[in-house]
Scaffold this active site. Structure first.
Site, PDB file in Angstrom:
ATOM      1  NE  ARG A  15      -3.711   2.238   2.572  1.00 18.62           N
ATOM      2  CZ  ARG A  15      -3.898   2.905   3.602  1.00 18.62           C
ATOM      3  NH1 ARG A  15      -3.313   2.716   4.875  1.00 18.62           N
ATOM      4  NH2 ARG A  15      -4.684   3.836   3.758  1.00 18.62           N
ATOM      5  CG  HIS A  41      -1.508   5.260  -0.468  1.00 19.70           C
ATOM      6  ND1 HIS A  41      -2.072   6.072   0.490  1.00 19.70           N
ATOM      7  CD2 HIS A  41      -1.998   4.353  -0.618  1.00 19.70           C
ATOM      8  CE1 HIS A  41      -3.398   5.596   0.637  1.00 19.70           C
ATOM      9  NE2 HIS A  41      -3.244   4.235  -0.194  1.00 19.70           N
ATOM     10  CB  VAL A  71       0.764  11.511  -4.132  1.00 21.61           C
ATOM     11  CG1 VAL A  71       0.921  12.853  -4.189  1.00 21.61           C
ATOM     12  CG2 VAL A  71      -0.596  10.847  -3.843  1.00 21.61           C
ATOM     13  N   GLY A  81       4.083  10.735  -8.704  1.00 15.83           N
ATOM     14  CA  GLY A  81       4.556   9.563  -9.204  1.00 15.83           C
ATOM     15  C   GLY A  81       5.480   8.616  -7.956  1.00 15.83           C
ATOM     16  CG  ASP A 139       8.193  11.574  -5.959  1.00 16.47           C
ATOM     17  OD1 ASP A 139       7.272  10.802  -5.150  1.00 16.47           O
ATOM     18  OD2 ASP A 139       8.136  12.674  -6.044  1.00 16.47           O
ATOM     19  CG  ASN A 145      -0.873   9.038   2.406  1.00 20.90           C
ATOM     20  OD1 ASN A 145      -1.445   8.110   1.658  1.00 20.90           O
ATOM     21  ND2 ASN A 145      -0.226   9.850   1.598  1.00 20.90           N
ATOM     22  N   PRO A 162      -7.341   7.206  -5.092  1.00 17.63           N
ATOM     23  CG  PRO A 162      -7.346   5.605  -6.773  1.00 17.63           C
ATOM     24  CD  PRO A 162      -6.484   6.521  -5.911  1.00 17.63           C
ATOM     25  CG  HIS A 170      -8.347  -4.265  -1.708  1.00 19.49           C
ATOM     26  ND1 HIS A 170      -9.276  -3.166  -2.059  1.00 19.49           N
ATOM     27  CD2 HIS A 170      -7.084  -3.124  -1.812  1.00 19.49           C
ATOM     28  CE1 HIS A 170      -9.044  -1.984  -2.061  1.00 19.49           C
ATOM     29  NE2 HIS A 170      -7.698  -1.767  -1.679  1.00 19.49           N
ATOM     30  CB  THR A 171      -5.950 -10.944  -2.149  1.00 19.89           C
ATOM     31  OG1 THR A 171      -6.123 -12.199  -1.530  1.00 19.89           O
ATOM     32  CG2 THR A 171      -4.583 -10.771  -2.348  1.00 19.89           C
ATOM     33  CB  SER A 196      -6.558 -16.251   3.071  1.00 19.29           C
ATOM     34  OG  SER A 196      -7.246 -15.423   1.853  1.00 19.29           O
TER      35      SER A 196
END
Length: 347
Positions: free
Chosen positions: A85, A89, A93, A95, A97, A117, A185, A215-216, A269
């Site tokens: 994640r 993230h 935002v 790129g 970097d 965040n 998003p 999201h698994t 899981s």
């Protein structure tokens, strides 16, 4: 990448209609050319990434990354989702970097303190990897590259796919909390907004369907989805796109004002990278509204059903390809940016 929009006002009373139309066409053409140039610059930077970028300058870099990351993830497998994640993230935002890693200062509120965040974690893992690499190859490997590789290794360590990470990214010097909400998003996004936000980063509908599969793994605070359970339209109702039995199960765990309880995103899981996410979504048991949204588009719906029916026949391979593609968003290369000495601070 965000582009500044400007308006040029002209007094058309002093021109003939034909002249005015010609000027408007010229301005439109010039703006289009500028946009294309900026897009080409992004593509050129992305193509500057390559496998083995540090082969001569830090040959053992990838070994250091995986060994250091393993010390953390082997003890706390849930960190894998957090690190994946964190990379997502970062890339969405400004790129890829490393700007999400920068601390806020007295005069600037950085990305990591932006509302979307606030629950990010895993910074200590990145700092540990950076420190280990600096001990061997000082001032050579960027934090942006480290984050991309740690995310890859984290997924691989919990039975997910492995992919080769092109490197050569440089670290950005700017990090603004104000840029997080417009670019990340949200969990309540519908399919139209999701497609728009992914397209703005050069990612297509397939990438949307594939990367949502991340999201698994991981968990979520109840506050990210309780609106679906208690007050979806403002009338004390539940989201009709959520399976009623699953909604009832979630209401047992999450009360309306609960901001502390966490729930597994893929029950049973959530520490293993597999295709079960698509089975859940196909049964209308995706935790977020953005998960349920995948059933509202023909392409994403078919992808969900395919992976659910075939036990993820192509998911691992697709995920690896989309991660490489995501990892090239808005990268800084060449003389742009810098190589930070510490990931939380600009040099």
């Amino acid at each position: 990448m965000l582009y500044t929009t400007f308006e040029l006002r002209i007094n058309f009373k002093n021109f003939s209609l034909a002249t005015a139309m010609a000027i408007k066409k010229l301005l439109s053409f010039l703006f289009l050319q500028l946009t294309l140039c900026l897009l080409l610059l992004d593509l050129t930077n992305a193509e500057s990434l390559k496998l083995g970028f540090y082969k001569k300058t830090c040959p053992n870099m990838e070994d250091i990354v995986v060994k250091t990351a393993y010390r953390y993830i082997s003890r706390a497998p849930s960190l894998a989702a957090a690190l994946l994640r964190l990379h997502f993230h970062d890339c969405f935002v400004r790129g890829c970097d490393g700007s999400v890693l920068l601390d806020s200062t007295k005069n600037n509120k950085a990305e990591k303190d932006g509302i979307p965040n606030s629950s990010l974690r895993g910074y200590d893992v990145i700092d540990a990897v950076k420190s280990a690499i600096e001990n061997k190859c000082p001032g050579v490997v960027s934090c942006a590259d480290i984050l991309a590789m740690v995310a890859r290794d984290a997924v691989s360590m919990i039975h997910g796919p492995y992919w080769d990470v092109p490197t050569g990214r440089r670290d950005g010097r700017v990090s603004l909390a104000s840029e997080t909400i417009p670019n990340l998003p949200p969990s309540f996004a519908n399919i139209t907004l999701l497609k728009q936000m992914f397209a703005a980063k050069g990612l297509n509908v397939k990438d949307l369907a594939v990367l949502s599969g991340g999201h698994t793994i991981g968990v979520s605070h109840c506050s990210s989805f309780t609106r679906r359970l208690y007050n979806f339209t403002g009338n004390g109702d539940a989201d009709p796109s959520l399976d009623p039995k699953y909604a009832a199960h979630l209401r047992v765990k999450c009360k309306p004002e609960d901001v502390n309880t966490i729930v597994e995103m893929d029950p049973g899981s959530f520490k293993t990278f597999d295709e079960d996410y698509y089975t859940l979504v196909s049964k209308r048991r995706g935790l977020f509204q953005s998960d349920a949204a995948l059933l509202n588009d023909e392409y994403t719906r078919n992808y969900v059903k395919l992976q659910a029916a075939t036990h993820g026949s192509s998911f691992a391979n697709d995920f690896a390809k989309s991660m490489v593609k995501m990892g090239k968003i808005g990268v800084l290369t060449g003389g742009a940016g810098e190589i930070r000495k510490q990931c939380a601070f600009v040099n």
